[in-house]
Write a protein that holds these residues in place. Structure first.
Motif, short mmCIF file in Angstrom:
data_model
loop_
_atom_site.label_atom_id
_atom_site.label_comp_id
_atom_site.label_asym_id
_atom_site.label_seq_id
_atom_site.Cartn_x
_atom_site.Cartn_y
_atom_site.Cartn_z
N SER A 39 -61.08 9.05 -71.74
CA SER A 39 -61.38 9.44 -70.37
C SER A 39 -62.88 9.70 -70.24
CB SER A 39 -60.61 10.70 -69.99
OG SER A 39 -61.12 11.82 -70.72
N VAL A 40 -63.37 9.73 -69.01
CA VAL A 40 -64.80 9.99 -68.81
C VAL A 40 -65.17 11.36 -69.37
CG1 VAL A 40 -66.61 10.34 -67.09
CG2 VAL A 40 -64.95 8.49 -66.78
N ALA A 41 -64.36 12.37 -69.09
CA ALA A 41 -64.67 13.72 -69.58
C ALA A 41 -64.67 13.77 -71.10
CB ALA A 41 -63.68 14.72 -69.01
N GLU A 42 -63.70 13.09 -71.72
CA GLU A 42 -63.63 13.10 -73.18
C GLU A 42 -64.79 12.30 -73.78
OE1 GLU A 42 -61.97 14.12 -76.94
OE2 GLU A 42 -61.84 14.95 -74.91
N LEU A 47 -69.80 12.31 -76.75
CA LEU A 47 -71.22 11.97 -76.81
C LEU A 47 -72.06 13.21 -77.10
CD1 LEU A 47 -71.64 9.51 -73.79
CD2 LEU A 47 -72.02 8.96 -76.21
N ALA A 48 -71.71 14.32 -76.47
CA ALA A 48 -72.46 15.56 -76.69
C ALA A 48 -72.39 15.99 -78.15
CB ALA A 48 -71.91 16.66 -75.79
N ARG A 49 -71.29 15.69 -78.80
CA ARG A 49 -71.13 15.99 -80.22
C ARG A 49 -72.17 15.26 -81.06
NH1 ARG A 49 -65.07 15.08 -81.58
NH2 ARG A 49 -65.71 12.92 -81.94
N LEU A 50 -72.65 14.11 -80.55
CA LEU A 50 -73.69 13.34 -81.24
C LEU A 50 -75.09 13.68 -80.73
CD1 LEU A 50 -72.02 9.80 -81.22
CD2 LEU A 50 -72.11 11.43 -83.13
N GLY A 51 -75.19 14.66 -79.83
CA GLY A 51 -76.48 15.01 -79.26
C GLY A 51 -76.93 14.08 -78.15
N LEU A 52 -75.97 13.42 -77.50
CA LEU A 52 -76.28 12.45 -76.45
C LEU A 52 -75.64 12.85 -75.13
CD1 LEU A 52 -75.67 9.07 -78.34
CD2 LEU A 52 -77.87 10.18 -77.91
N ALA A 53 -76.27 12.43 -74.04
CA ALA A 53 -75.71 12.50 -72.70
C ALA A 53 -75.43 11.08 -72.22
CB ALA A 53 -76.69 13.20 -71.75
N PRO A 54 -74.57 10.90 -71.23
CA PRO A 54 -74.31 9.55 -70.71
C PRO A 54 -75.58 8.82 -70.28
CG PRO A 54 -72.66 11.06 -69.89
CD PRO A 54 -73.68 11.91 -70.59
N GLU A 55 -76.57 9.56 -69.79
CA GLU A 55 -77.81 8.95 -69.35
C GLU A 55 -78.61 8.35 -70.51
OE1 GLU A 55 -76.76 12.03 -68.50
OE2 GLU A 55 -76.01 11.32 -66.55
N ASP A 56 -78.26 8.72 -71.75
CA ASP A 56 -78.92 8.16 -72.91
C ASP A 56 -78.39 6.78 -73.29
OD1 ASP A 56 -80.55 10.46 -73.37
OD2 ASP A 56 -78.81 11.47 -74.26
N ALA A 74 -64.90 1.46 -66.15
CA ALA A 74 -65.36 1.34 -64.76
C ALA A 74 -65.72 2.70 -64.19
CB ALA A 74 -64.29 0.66 -63.92
N ALA A 75 -64.88 3.71 -64.44
CA ALA A 75 -65.16 5.06 -63.93
C ALA A 75 -66.43 5.62 -64.56
CB ALA A 75 -63.97 5.98 -64.22
N PHE A 76 -66.64 5.40 -65.85
CA PHE A 76 -67.87 5.85 -66.52
C PHE A 76 -69.08 5.14 -65.91
CE2 PHE A 76 -71.13 5.74 -69.78
CZ PHE A 76 -71.09 7.01 -70.34
#
Length: 260
Positions: A39-42, A47-56, A74-76
């Motif tokens: 899911s998008v939230a998951e 990603l945050a666990r790897l030190g990343l945000a979606p914008e990265d 598609a939702a992401f």
């Protein structure tokens, strides 16, 4: 940390298995996700666990249309305004095609995205137009092979000489045969367009040029028809190494950053 370039190529898994798949690959300042099966939230949480945000993430590459690989792509894409790359057949097989931005790729044509060189290649799987990828910074090569029921000579040639290889070890043949799946599903998983067994992964490695290999990760293990010990035993036989030299991508935690 997220904005810093890297030398060579590095990669990490958000999770691998029948309940969701997503891989992150970086070269220089360029980062891509391969598949988006959570899911998008998951996906954001992992990603945050790897030190990343979606914008990265610069783009999302999709291997095929099965939900454990494309679930929230598609939702992401819409939420975070990311471009998605996939084959025409995969696009035609999707229900949700409302992407923020889209690029249709061909499984025999090399691609370039920033500091990453990307070579898609076709695989036999029960999807519309599936492909897998070899990703490179121009020097080091990372090969990804999951969701294939058999191995073609072209696949072997593409993966020859990789420095890191993420290789499907979906099932143990005996466990699948005696396991809880209905017969129709057993035939699908074990067929030429299903998923690679431990023995098939072992045979592929035995035929490949693995002289440059520094990382080998067992991917997409079945939770009902395989064990980590059986998968690692098969891979270590092919390479003549100890199982401790190898990695496993798990469903819940994937694996952390590795450098090819």
């Amino acid at each position: 940390m997220a904005g810093q370039p890297v030398r060579g190529i590095r990669f990490a898994s958000l999770g691998s298995g029948s309940r969701g798949n997503c891989l992150v690959v970086q070269a220089g300042r360029t980062r891509v996700m391969v598949d988006c099966g959570f899911s998008v939230a998951e996906t954001e949480r992992r990603l945050a666990r790897l030190g990343l945000a979606p914008e990265d993430i610069d783009a999302v590459l999709i291997t095929h249309e099965h939900s454990d690989h494309v679930g929230s792509a598609a939702a992401f894409s819409r939420r975070h305004r990311r471009q998605v790359w996939l084959t025409a057949g995969t696009y035609d097989a999707l229900r949700d095609t409302d992407f923020h931005a889209l690029r249709i790729i061909h499984a025999h044509e090399p691609l370039a995205l920033g500091d990453l060189a990307i070579d898609p290649y076709p695989v036999p799987h029960d999807a519309r137009e599936p492909c897998q990828f070899v990703l490179s910074d121009g020097d080091r090569r990372l090969g990804l092979l999951t969701d294939a029921g058999s191995v073609t000579p072209h696949m072997r040639r593409v993966l020859d000489g990789c420095h890191a290889l993420l290789l499907e070890c979906n099932h143990d043949v005996q466990m699948l045969a005696t396991g809880p799946y209905p017969e129709s599903l057993k035939r699908r998983v074990g067929g030429d367009y299903g998923h690679l067994a431990n023995t098939q992964a072992e045979a592929l490695l035995a035929e490949m040029d693995t002289s440059r290999l520094t990382h080998l990760v067992a991917m997409h293990l079945s939770e009902k028809n395989n064990t980590e010990a059986l998968a690692l035993e098969a891979l270590s036989r092919a390479l003549g190494c100890t199982p401790q030299w190898l990695d496993v991508a798990r469903q819940e935690e994937g694996f952390g950053w590795r450098d090819a």
